[in-house]
Design a protein around this motif. Structure first.
Motif, mmCIF file in Angstrom:
data_model
loop_
_atom_site.group_PDB
_atom_site.id
_atom_site.type_symbol
_atom_site.label_atom_id
_atom_site.label_comp_id
_atom_site.label_asym_id
_atom_site.label_seq_id
_atom_site.Cartn_x
_atom_site.Cartn_y
_atom_site.Cartn_z
ATOM 1 N N PRO A 41 0.812 -1.232 0.000
ATOM 2 C CA PRO A 41 0.000 0.000 0.000
ATOM 3 C C PRO A 41 0.839 1.274 0.000
ATOM 4 C CG PRO A 41 -0.042 -1.076 2.157
ATOM 5 C CD PRO A 41 0.597 -2.048 1.216
ATOM 6 N N GLU A 42 2.133 1.156 0.357
ATOM 7 C CA GLU A 42 3.010 2.325 0.361
ATOM 8 C C GLU A 42 3.128 2.963 -1.022
ATOM 9 O OE1 GLU A 42 4.661 -0.536 3.535
ATOM 10 O OE2 GLU A 42 3.719 -0.643 1.551
ATOM 11 N N LEU A 43 2.892 2.164 -2.069
ATOM 12 C CA LEU A 43 3.010 2.688 -3.426
ATOM 13 C C LEU A 43 1.987 3.788 -3.709
ATOM 14 C CD1 LEU A 43 3.649 -0.560 -5.515
ATOM 15 C CD2 LEU A 43 5.315 1.050 -4.589
ATOM 16 N N LYS A 44 0.906 3.791 -2.950
ATOM 17 C CA LYS A 44 -0.119 4.820 -3.149
ATOM 18 C C LYS A 44 0.408 6.215 -2.817
ATOM 19 C CE LYS A 44 -3.928 1.650 -2.053
ATOM 20 N NZ LYS A 44 -5.045 1.341 -1.112
ATOM 21 N N PHE A 46 3.239 7.396 -3.755
ATOM 22 C CA PHE A 46 3.960 7.939 -4.897
ATOM 23 C C PHE A 46 3.012 8.764 -5.753
ATOM 24 C CE2 PHE A 46 7.243 4.381 -4.771
ATOM 25 C CZ PHE A 46 8.296 5.239 -4.443
ATOM 26 N N ASN A 47 3.510 9.872 -6.224
ATOM 27 C CA ASN A 47 2.726 10.676 -7.159
ATOM 28 C C ASN A 47 3.083 10.278 -8.583
ATOM 29 O OD1 ASN A 47 0.927 12.642 -8.041
ATOM 30 N ND2 ASN A 47 2.527 14.222 -8.133
ATOM 31 N N TYR A 48 3.079 8.949 -8.818
ATOM 32 C CA TYR A 48 3.413 8.409 -10.125
ATOM 33 C C TYR A 48 2.242 7.591 -10.655
ATOM 34 C CZ TYR A 48 8.168 8.990 -8.177
ATOM 35 O OH TYR A 48 9.304 9.461 -7.560
ATOM 36 N N ILE A 114 15.629 -0.614 -14.267
ATOM 37 C CA ILE A 114 16.163 -1.024 -12.968
ATOM 38 C C ILE A 114 15.678 -2.426 -12.628
ATOM 39 C CG2 ILE A 114 16.457 -0.392 -10.562
ATOM 40 C CD1 ILE A 114 17.390 1.766 -12.563
ATOM 41 N N LEU A 115 16.611 -3.361 -12.504
ATOM 42 C CA LEU A 115 16.272 -4.715 -12.086
ATOM 43 C C LEU A 115 16.410 -4.814 -10.577
ATOM 44 C CD1 LEU A 115 17.695 -5.040 -15.097
ATOM 45 C CD2 LEU A 115 17.353 -7.466 -14.577
ATOM 46 N N THR A 116 15.448 -5.480 -9.962
ATOM 47 C CA THR A 116 15.542 -5.737 -8.529
ATOM 48 C C THR A 116 14.793 -7.015 -8.201
ATOM 49 O OG1 THR A 116 15.425 -4.712 -6.333
ATOM 50 C CG2 THR A 116 13.493 -4.449 -7.745
ATOM 51 N N GLY A 117 14.932 -7.444 -6.977
ATOM 52 C CA GLY A 117 14.276 -8.656 -6.503
ATOM 53 C C GLY A 117 14.404 -8.683 -4.993
ATOM 54 N N ILE A 134 10.272 -0.390 -3.725
ATOM 55 C CA ILE A 134 9.915 1.028 -3.572
ATOM 56 C C ILE A 134 11.064 1.924 -4.022
ATOM 57 C CG2 ILE A 134 9.471 2.818 -1.850
ATOM 58 C CD1 ILE A 134 7.806 0.689 -0.325
ATOM 59 N N THR A 135 12.289 1.580 -3.636
ATOM 60 C CA THR A 135 13.434 2.407 -4.017
ATOM 61 C C THR A 135 13.721 2.290 -5.509
ATOM 62 O OG1 THR A 135 14.365 2.061 -1.814
ATOM 63 C CG2 THR A 135 15.819 2.980 -3.483
ATOM 64 N N ALA A 136 13.575 1.080 -6.063
ATOM 65 C CA ALA A 136 13.787 0.902 -7.506
ATOM 66 C C ALA A 136 12.824 1.769 -8.309
ATOM 67 C CB ALA A 136 13.634 -0.567 -7.877
ATOM 68 N N ILE A 137 11.576 1.854 -7.855
ATOM 69 C CA ILE A 137 10.592 2.701 -8.530
ATOM 70 C C ILE A 137 10.997 4.165 -8.446
ATOM 71 C CG2 ILE A 137 8.206 3.531 -8.452
ATOM 72 C CD1 ILE A 137 7.403 0.721 -7.504
ATOM 73 N N GLU A 138 11.438 4.579 -7.264
ATOM 74 C CA GLU A 138 11.841 5.975 -7.095
ATOM 75 C C GLU A 138 13.025 6.322 -8.005
ATOM 76 O OE1 GLU A 138 12.907 9.144 -3.505
ATOM 77 O OE2 GLU A 138 12.246 7.102 -3.042
ATOM 78 N N ILE A 139 13.976 5.404 -8.142
ATOM 79 C CA ILE A 139 15.126 5.638 -9.014
ATOM 80 C C ILE A 139 14.696 5.654 -10.479
ATOM 81 C CG2 ILE A 139 17.295 4.637 -9.828
ATOM 82 C CD1 ILE A 139 17.705 3.612 -6.931
#
Length: 346
Positions: A41-44, A46-48, A114-117, A134-139
């Motif tokens: 739910p933290e993704l909400k 983001f203003n993305y 950005i690859l992550t896992g 969350i950090t990968a999205i921000e980057i």
């Protein structure tokens, strides 16, 4: 150029990060990323604009192959004008191979990939998945004041470090710091703030568009030397039908046995057109083939330097170049040329 809110496309290929526990069977299963906001739910906050694309069925990273790399390139290329950045969720075992391959396949990339896992499934309480995602999205969404991407590269983000994808290797199966870039500094370090090392980031030619590549030839093998390796094994490997290239993992700064039969087998292979690339078994540093006699003898018989390539990078670069049906001379030249920030030449 997109207008309005920043948009990020999350591509889920498979892997631990997308697992949740089935309470009835007590086994880990892939969850449907259509419900991403339910689990994170933290993704909400983001203003993305965040969209998702899911491989169906998801792929265990041990089963990742060049055909899947081509699929990722197709997804990114098709959606390139619609998103500001891309996040690929991937199993950790072969993530460095995929990141290396994509760095060559996405020529003149101007947006973050950005690859992550994660080491623990996203459905577990003490998981590293949420922080990594969350950090990968921000980057992936980060921009300079002029609207260009801060990190227009294929990267791996894991446990507070953003690393160039083709410089990265998996080093840990137990701890959260699963990846390391030994021969190139991190492009960003994440703490309270994300601190980008912009002098280390590679930027595209703004005049040229993205040029996606899809061709690979997997007739490559990786050979690790060890004391006592037998002639019959070397002979059999170098005579595998359709073999076109070998990544030779040598000792130290690029040294190998001086046995007559060993040199003969390598010389014979290079004379038959097989490309042999020398990289070190050491996790850090590079081969210096003119430093010792044992390295110079490899140069003399046609073995070429892989400099400080990771094994993942050397293999995928060879497969990429071979797939484009370049001449042996041209492939040798390009293996000794830095085409995507993958090697350091001194």
């Amino acid at each position: 150029m997109m207008t309005g809110a920043t948009s990020v496309l999350i591509i889920y290929t498979g892997g631990t990060i997308g697992m949740i526990k089935n309470q009835e069977t007590n086994t880990l299963e892939s969850f449907n990323f259509d419900y991403l906001l339910k689990y994170i739910p933290e993704l909400k906050k983001f203003n993305y604009h965040i969209s998702t694309y899911q491989f169906s069925p998801p792929i265990d990273s041990s089963d990742m192959e060049p055909v899947h790399w081509a699929r990722l390139v197709e997804i990114i290329s098709t959606n390139y004008d619609n998103y500001d950045g891309f996040v690929i969720l991937h199993g950790t075992d072969t993530m460095a191979y995929t990141a290396s391959a994509l760095s060559f396949m996405l020529e003149n990339l101007s947006k973050p990939v950005i690859l992550t896992g994660s080491q623990l499934p996203i459905g577990m309480l003490r998981t590293d998945a949420k922080e990594n995602l969350i950090t990968a999205i921000e980057i992936a969404a980060a921009k300079n004041p002029d609207g260009t991407a801060i990190v227009p590269e294929v990267c791996i983000f894991f446990e507070n470090h953003l690393m160039r994808g083709n410089r990265t290797t998996k080093i840990n199966v137990e701890n959260f710091n699963a990846f390391r870039s030994f021969n190139y500094p991190a492009l960003a370090r994440v703490g309270i703030h994300i601190k980008y090392a912009q002098n280390l980031i590679q930027y595209p030619d703004i005049i040229r568009p993205l040029f996606p590549h899809y061709l690979f030839d997997p007739n490559v093998v990786m050979l690790t030397l060890f004391p006592g390796i037998q002639e019959s094994i070397i002979t059999s490997l170098l005579h595998v039908p359709e073999l076109k290239a070998v990544v030779l993992k040598t000792f130290g700064a690029g040294n190998a046995p001086q046995k007559e039969w060993f040199i003969h087998q390598l010389r014979d292979a290079t004379e038959r057109g097989i490309i042999i690339v020398n990289i070190t078994q050491c996790t850090s540093g590079m081969v210096e083939m003119q430093r010792y006699k044992t390295g110079r003898q490899l140069l003399d018989i046609g073995v070429i330097s892989g400099y400080d390539s990771t094994p993942e990078c050397a293999v995928t670069k060879l497969m990429f170049l071979l797939g484009h049906r370049l001449s042996e001379k041209e492939i040798r030249h390009r293996m000794n040329t830095c085409i995507a920030g993958e090697i350091t030449k001194v």
